[in-house]
Motif scaffolding. Structure first.
Motif, short mmCIF file in Angstrom:
data_model
loop_
_atom_site.label_atom_id
_atom_site.label_comp_id
_atom_site.label_asym_id
_atom_site.label_seq_id
_atom_site.Cartn_x
_atom_site.Cartn_y
_atom_site.Cartn_z
N ILE A 422 0.84 -1.21 0.00
CA ILE A 422 0.00 0.00 0.00
C ILE A 422 0.87 1.25 0.00
O ILE A 422 0.63 2.23 -0.74
N GLU A 439 -5.48 1.45 -8.72
CA GLU A 439 -6.47 1.65 -7.66
C GLU A 439 -7.05 0.31 -7.22
O GLU A 439 -7.29 0.07 -6.02
N PHE A 442 -4.51 -1.46 -5.08
CA PHE A 442 -4.47 -0.78 -3.77
C PHE A 442 -5.61 -1.26 -2.88
O PHE A 442 -5.42 -1.54 -1.68
N VAL A 443 -6.82 -1.39 -3.46
CA VAL A 443 -7.99 -1.83 -2.66
C VAL A 443 -7.81 -3.29 -2.21
O VAL A 443 -8.18 -3.66 -1.09
N ARG A 444 -7.25 -4.14 -3.11
CA ARG A 444 -7.04 -5.54 -2.73
C ARG A 444 -6.13 -5.65 -1.50
O ARG A 444 -6.41 -6.40 -0.55
N PHE A 446 -5.64 -3.34 0.71
CA PHE A 446 -6.34 -2.79 1.87
C PHE A 446 -7.32 -3.81 2.47
O PHE A 446 -7.42 -3.97 3.69
N CYS A 460 -14.15 -10.32 -1.76
CA CYS A 460 -13.98 -9.08 -2.53
C CYS A 460 -13.77 -9.44 -4.01
O CYS A 460 -12.83 -10.15 -4.34
N PHE A 476 -7.10 7.16 -4.63
CA PHE A 476 -7.82 6.97 -3.36
C PHE A 476 -9.29 7.32 -3.47
O PHE A 476 -9.84 8.04 -2.61
N GLN A 479 -10.74 3.22 -2.08
CA GLN A 479 -10.37 2.79 -0.72
C GLN A 479 -11.23 3.42 0.37
O GLN A 479 -11.68 2.71 1.29
N VAL A 482 -14.53 1.50 0.35
CA VAL A 482 -14.38 0.15 0.91
C VAL A 482 -14.22 0.23 2.42
O VAL A 482 -14.81 -0.56 3.18
N GLU A 483 -13.43 1.19 2.88
CA GLU A 483 -13.25 1.36 4.33
C GLU A 483 -14.57 1.71 5.00
O GLU A 483 -14.89 1.22 6.09
#
Length: 589
Positions: A422, A439, A442-444, A446, A460, A476, A479, A482-483
């Motif tokens: 990350i 992106e 990055f999400v994977r 996270f 996911c 970003f 993310q 997802v958060e």
């Protein structure tokens, strides 16, 4: 030093010279237009005046022709009222003594008429199919029944005669052609035969014809004063046939006429004939040229005076500009404190004030630029210094991951590996954009960290077309969503041991890119959903009550998308309590 000409740059023009040339062109243009307009006006005036003169002249000619017609009708009236003439017309031609005396009386009457009317050269009286009497100033000839017809009797005018015909134009002949062939003189002049029918009032016999022969010289009053320029007066009958042209050949020089000739006409009241005169354009032009030359001379003098005065006036007007140019010279040497003095003309004074204000603004900008350069130098030093921190953090995480691996703490090792993945692109890829594929990666990473945190594997999945993976997007933007799903949708289910699911898909529709983030969490009620969408539509930056103030939140992502992609972009939320939540990101391509 390289000159402007050698450097390929067009040298600036002199304002004074340009102003003088412009004034000269303006005056020449005005002169040309004025001369052209004056020419047409003068030509129109000359044309109207010439036409009026021609009409007056033609009216006089028509009066003369009407006088001639009246005289011919008087001659016929005298003959019809004479008793001997009536008896002669009613009788057959014979050779007895009584008939000879009657014919002699009629010929004497015709001779008297010739002596009474100066324009009558001779008279021929026709009875039946042939000539009966021929009389002029020197001879009187008696016709016989066996005499051949005269040439005039084969003309179209003769064939059109009736008992009720008026004065008829018989045509032009040599006077001897109107006499019997056995008595024709050797020399004769040209005459015009004017025919009038003589009606036998006693009835029973065809009408007779009177030919009054008028010398062509008599019609000299039809001669136009413009004949030397090609003008001709023409006599036409009521059917439009040409009877006479004076002169017969106009003698007009061949050439190109720029404008059409003027034509004037006049009607004869007695016979229905009419006169016309064609006035060549050269006559109209000739009458206009002297006045046009005089006007042109006046205009040339006026243009010379105007250019001279305009040059002096222009030089006087340009003096303030020259003064301004001289005052601006120190600025070229770098003296930004130089200011222009006020001028007496309001327009120039406004220009001076604006220039002085601009120079003050330039001085302020120069000072601000120097301050900005100093700030930039300090910021560059701080940036170079701050680069040490992320490298130190990344190297430290790598060391801790190897220590966890040596201690066989696989979960800690994997979590640190995901955290490193990350952090690395955040510092290795500068700017506010990266690809949608980055992106997604990055999400994977996270989601992997969140799974280690909650101890439950989250489902996911991604459904992004391959052609959209290289599409640049803001960093970003997925993310935080997802958060938000973990914190406000899936955390309760995870605490209860239920497995959460997040599905991310993307599609392109026309000029829009839509990305959907869908979870199977707790969702939210209608009131909370309406409040959240309202804030998103307004572009509010403060997070709603449903979001913790310490996080980035939906409002931050929505605001960044609005600022970058404009109206129509942003976030939209669909949710139902207990059924999960779907967030759509819309960006204009």
């Amino acid at each position: 030093m390289i000159s402007a000409r050698h450097a390929g740059i067009t040298p600036p023009k002199s304002l004074q010279r340009s102003l003088t040339v412009s004034i000269l062109w303006v005056h020449l243009s005005v002169l040309t237009i004025a001369l052209a307009a004056g020419f047409f006006v003068l030509l129109g005036i000359s044309r109207n005046q010439t036409i009026r003169q021609g009409e007056n002249s033609l009216a006089y000619m028509a009066y003369q022709m009407d006088t001639l017609s009246d005289g011919l009708y008087d001659i016929r009236s005298q003959l019809m009222q004479d008793k001997d003439v009536q008896i002669y017309l009613a009788s057959d031609r014979s050779v007895d003594a009584e008939d000879i005396l009657l014919q002699q009386s009629v010929m004497n009457q015709l001779s008297l008429i010739i002596r009474s009317y100066s324009y009558v050269s001779s008279i021929t009286l026709f009875q039946g199919d042939g000539p009966a009497l021929c009389v002029n100033e020197t001879m009187q000839i008696q016709g016989k029944a066996e005499d051949e017809p005269l040439p005039i009797q084969s003309s179209d005018a003769w064939k059109g005669l009736t008992a009720h015909s008026g004065l008829t134009w018989g045509g032009q002949y040599q006077e001897m052609e109107l006499f019997l062939s056995r008595y024709r003189p050797g020399n004769s002049s040209t005459v015009v035969s004017l025919l009038l029918p003589l009606v036998d009032y006693q009835g029973g016999r065809p009408f007779s014809v009177l030919s009054v022969n008028v010398p062509t010289e008599y019609f000299s009053f039809l001669y136009s004063k413009h004949a030397d320029y090609g003008a001709a007066v023409r006599l036409w009958d009521e059917d439009g046939s040409l009877l006479l042209s004076v002169p017969e050949s106009s003698g007009a020089p061949e050439g190109f006429h720029l404008f059409r000739d003027a034509v004037v006409t006049s009607q004869l009241s007695r016979t229905g004939w009419h006169l016309s005169e064609g006035i060549p354009f050269s006559v109209l032009l000739y009458d206009s040229v002297p006045l046009l030359l005089a006007v042109s001379a006046i205009f040339l003098v006026a243009i010379f005076a105007a250019v001279l005065l305009s040059s002096l006036a222009g030089r006087r007007l340009l003096n303030p500009f020259q003064e301004i140019v001289e005052q601006m010279s120190p600025i070229n040497e770098g003296n930004l404190s130089q200011r222009l003095s006020p001028q007496k003309y309001s327009e120039l004074n406004t220009l001076v004030c604006q220039f002085n204000h601009m120079m003050e603004r330039i001085q302020q900008l120069v000072a601000a630029n120097e301050s900005y350069a100093e700030e930039k130098r300090l910021l560059e030093m701080e940036t170079l210094q701050s680069q040490i921190n992320p490298h130190f953090l990344y190297n430290s995480l790598t060391t801790i991951r190897w220590m966890a691996a040596m201690a066989r703490a696989e979960n800690v090792c994997q979590a640190l590996f995901a955290l490193g993945n990350i952090i690395r692109p955040v510092f290795s890829q500068p700017g506010i954009f990266w690809s949608l594929d980055t992106e997604q990666t990055f999400v994977r990473n996270f989601v992997d960290i969140m799974d280690y945190r909650f101890g439950i594997k989250t489902e996911c999945s991604f459904a992004i077309p391959e052609k959209l993976l290289e599409r640049p997007v803001l960093r970003f933007i997925l993310q935080p969503l997802v958060e938000n799903s973990f914190q406000h949708g899936l955390q309760t289910d995870m605490d209860a041991g239920r497995r959460g699911a997040i599905h991310i898909r993307a599609r392109q529709e026309d000029s829009w890119l839509d990305i959907y983030v869908q979870d199977n969490g707790q969702g939210m009620g209608e009131q909370s959903l309406a409040l959240l969408n309202e804030r998103l539509q307004k572009g509010a930056t403060d997070p709603p009550a449903a979001e913790p103030r310490t996080g980035i939140g939906l409002s931050n992502v929505n605001r960044r998308i609005l600022l970058q992609y404009g109206e129509g972009s942003g976030l939209s939320v669909w949710s139902q309590a207990g059924q999960g939540t779907t967030v759509r990101i819309r960006m204009r391509l």
